[in-house]
Write a protein that holds these residues in place. Structure first.
Motif, PDB file in Angstrom:
ATOM      1  N   GLN A  42       1.078  -1.278  -0.304  1.00 30.99           N
ATOM      2  CA  GLN A  42       0.071  -0.355  -0.208  1.00 30.99           C
ATOM      3  C   GLN A  42       0.678   1.231   0.057  1.00 30.99           C
ATOM      4  N   ALA A  71       1.317   4.694   1.904  1.00 26.13           N
ATOM      5  CA  ALA A  71       0.737   4.503   2.983  1.00 26.13           C
ATOM      6  C   ALA A  71       1.497   5.365   3.960  1.00 26.13           C
ATOM      7  N   PRO A 115      -4.278   5.000   2.134  1.00 26.70           N
ATOM      8  CA  PRO A 115      -4.041   3.718   1.270  1.00 26.70           C
ATOM      9  C   PRO A 115      -4.321   3.985   0.476  1.00 26.70           C
ATOM     10  N   ARG A 116      -3.511   3.310  -0.509  1.00 30.13           N
ATOM     11  CA  ARG A 116      -3.854   3.058  -1.623  1.00 30.13           C
ATOM     12  C   ARG A 116      -2.964   1.796  -2.602  1.00 30.13           C
ATOM     13  N   PRO A 117      -3.590   0.558  -2.983  1.00 26.86           N
ATOM     14  CA  PRO A 117      -2.602  -0.759  -2.891  1.00 26.86           C
ATOM     15  C   PRO A 117      -1.305  -0.124  -3.978  1.00 26.86           C
ATOM     16  N   ALA A 167      -8.060  -0.734   4.440  1.00 30.79           N
ATOM     17  CA  ALA A 167      -8.038  -0.528   2.546  1.00 30.79           C
ATOM     18  C   ALA A 167      -7.877  -1.469   1.297  1.00 30.79           C
ATOM     19  N   ALA A 168      -7.314  -3.041   2.576  1.00 28.77           N
ATOM     20  CA  ALA A 168      -7.070  -4.492   1.761  1.00 28.77           C
ATOM     21  C   ALA A 168      -8.185  -4.398   1.533  1.00 28.77           C
ATOM     22  N   ILE A 203      -5.388  -0.363   7.514  1.00 28.73           N
ATOM     23  CA  ILE A 203      -4.314  -1.238   6.344  1.00 28.73           C
ATOM     24  C   ILE A 203      -5.795  -1.960   5.635  1.00 28.73           C
TER      25      ILE A 203
END
Length: 134
Positions: free
Chosen positions: A56, A58, A91-93, A129-130, A126
């Protein structure tokens, strides 16, 4: 034109791990990389180093200086001098990659403070976001 860098934060599972690691090193914080960015001028025009932690994007740290040098073995390296403040971002993958990548401002995730996210624990952020909920 402002430009940013994207880098994997190897060995850290959380932003707290990154903070703890940087607390043990010389000040200001820095990161050494093999290649010198060719677009240094754009990076130093308000750019940041965005950290990818556990898949991510972060956090980010503003870039203060880019200092090429030659190590003791005669190999060219680059010291990215960072601001001490670690800013959490939405957060972004992002999948794994080697080295670093340029990141355009339009592709940067927003800072959490600007999203009025409140004080959510990092582990919960986290996980959400996942699951695609943030």
């Amino acid at each position: 034109m402002t430009l940013h860098l994207l880098k994997l934060c190897v060995g850290a599972d959380t932003i707290a791990d990154l903070e703890a690691f940087q607390a043990t090193r010389r000040k200001p914080p820095f990161h050494v990389t093999r290649m010198v960015p060719r677009r240094s001028e754009d990076l130093l025009d308000g750019g940041s180093l965005y950290w990818v932690i556990k898949g991510q994007i972060a956090a980010r740290q503003a870039l203060s200086a880019i200092e090429p040098f030659t190590d003791g073995d005669g190999i060219g390296r680059c010291c990215l001098v960072l601001d001490a403040t670690i800013v959490r971002v939405m957060p972004r993958p992002f999948r794994a990659f080697q080295g670093w990548r340029y990141l355009q401002p339009k592709d940067c995730p927003p800072d959490l403070a600007s999203q009025d996210a409140g004080e959510m624990p990092e582990s919960l952020r986290i996980e959400l976001a996942a699951l695609g909920l943030l």
